[in-house]
Motif scaffolding. Sequence first.
Motif, short mmCIF file in Angstrom:
data_model
loop_
_atom_site.label_atom_id
_atom_site.label_comp_id
_atom_site.label_asym_id
_atom_site.label_seq_id
_atom_site.Cartn_x
_atom_site.Cartn_y
_atom_site.Cartn_z
N ALA A 114 -4.79 72.78 -23.82
CA ALA A 114 -6.19 72.43 -24.02
C ALA A 114 -6.71 71.58 -22.87
CB ALA A 114 -6.36 71.71 -25.35
N GLU A 160 -15.50 87.17 -33.59
CA GLU A 160 -16.57 86.72 -32.70
C GLU A 160 -16.30 87.15 -31.27
OE1 GLU A 160 -17.95 82.60 -33.17
OE2 GLU A 160 -16.62 82.46 -34.90
N LYS A 204 -15.61 79.29 -23.46
CA LYS A 204 -16.16 79.19 -24.81
C LYS A 204 -15.07 79.56 -25.81
CE LYS A 204 -19.50 81.32 -27.96
NZ LYS A 204 -20.52 82.41 -28.12
N ARG A 205 -14.67 78.61 -26.64
CA ARG A 205 -13.64 78.88 -27.62
C ARG A 205 -14.25 79.27 -28.96
NH1 ARG A 205 -9.51 74.40 -28.51
NH2 ARG A 205 -8.77 76.00 -29.97
N VAL A 206 -13.70 80.30 -29.57
CA VAL A 206 -14.15 80.72 -30.90
C VAL A 206 -12.98 80.57 -31.86
CG1 VAL A 206 -15.91 82.30 -30.03
CG2 VAL A 206 -13.58 83.14 -30.40
N HIS A 207 -13.31 80.39 -33.12
CA HIS A 207 -12.27 80.18 -34.13
C HIS A 207 -12.07 81.40 -35.02
CE1 HIS A 207 -12.02 75.97 -33.03
NE2 HIS A 207 -13.33 75.91 -33.08
N ASN A 208 -12.82 82.45 -34.71
CA ASN A 208 -12.68 83.71 -35.43
C ASN A 208 -12.59 84.82 -34.39
OD1 ASN A 208 -13.24 86.18 -36.81
ND2 ASN A 208 -14.19 85.02 -38.49
N TYR A 267 -9.72 82.73 -27.60
CA TYR A 267 -9.33 82.58 -29.00
C TYR A 267 -7.86 82.21 -29.07
CZ TYR A 267 -7.89 83.80 -33.74
OH TYR A 267 -7.34 83.76 -35.00
N ASP A 268 -7.56 81.10 -29.70
CA ASP A 268 -6.18 80.67 -29.91
C ASP A 268 -6.17 79.56 -30.94
OD1 ASP A 268 -3.57 79.79 -29.90
OD2 ASP A 268 -3.33 79.99 -27.74
N PRO A 269 -5.90 79.91 -32.20
CA PRO A 269 -5.90 78.87 -33.25
C PRO A 269 -4.74 77.90 -33.13
CG PRO A 269 -5.14 80.97 -34.14
CD PRO A 269 -5.61 81.25 -32.74
#
Length: 394
Positions: free
Chosen positions: A177, A192, A185-189, A168-170
């Motif tokens: 990257a 999660e 697996k990248r999540v945006h929240n 996770y890293d917005p």
Amino acid sequence: MSKQTVIKPLNAISEKGLNLFTEDYLIDENADQPDAVILRSFNMHEMDLPASLRAIGRAGAGVNNIPLDVCTDKGIPVFNTPGANANAVKELVITSLIASSRQMFDGVAWAKTLIGKGDEVPKLVETGKKQFVGKEIQGKTLGVIGLGAIGARVANDALELGMDVIGYDPFISVDMAWKLSRSVKRVHNIDELFKEVDYISIHVPLIPETKGLLNKAAFEKMKDNVYILNFSRGGLVDDDDITVALEEGTVGKYITDFPNAKTLDMKNTISIPHLGASSEESEENCAMMAAEELMAYLETGNIRNSVNFPDAALPYQGHPRVTAFHQNVPKMVSKITSEVSDVNLNIVDMTNRSYKDHAYTIIDLEGEIAESDFNALVKRLEAIEGMVTTRVIK
């Protein structure tokens, strides 16, 4: 530079870094009016900044020990060395991940209690080891919060060890990257990530928005018995809340590189004495990077890896150069160029970059310029409303 530029080390700095400074520089730890300082953990909050100070180089990533607001108000860029100690921290994170899972820290501490038992030791070891049965990390899921220079390395290496990794890293940079494995697996929240992982490793800076990021609300969203590794900053985890989570078993183990009175007394906590970047190679890399950043700024005005100035650079071709640090307000650049024109000087090249409330402008001028013309220009620039500092490089 016509005279030696004085660099004052505020901590013991690796000789490999200090040796990069050329004969144009004087290293003097007793200087009262240095042009720049280079430091590691020295607390500058209690230091009166000398009027001569033009730059600060932090041989490391964290800058909590430096008064950034004061430096910005005075037009002093603060440089750090992101990535220079990343491998050292990554290695300790991975080491701690495995060692804590296998209960190695507790086992080693227990083995020390057998001193003086003589011939009974082998038998005691065989009967006592049962209390330290651990678990393997292969097939488990690691959550990495913050995918910068350290976090990306941790994520990639954990994959190689057979773990599933969620990141996770917005605010992930383009460079990071590219370096991050596609298998992460990248999540945006962040919620999660909390609900899926067996381990969490946090790698974000400590700022008001991240203070206490791992708190009661976060722990309630996690699996029971999650292991948390904190090799970034102590304040990212709420001490009171994790104490309760450890007691209740929501958090199975807390591994922190930032011990304090509370963590030392917490159940199932491994307190490491801030060893993340403590390797010979890391200290050398950080010192060398900080020295290079300081020399680039002092000699050319170019900025890279400043935490309070924007990155800004022009290839230095030997032209007379003027730099200006000023408020980021409309028409400032036009006011600067107008003043250059009014003293009959021509601009060869220029760049302007902004960062938050401030901006930085570099201007290369044409031809040989008399001292009086430079002085006239500087006076005009300093008179512009919103101007903080100017420099002449020739």
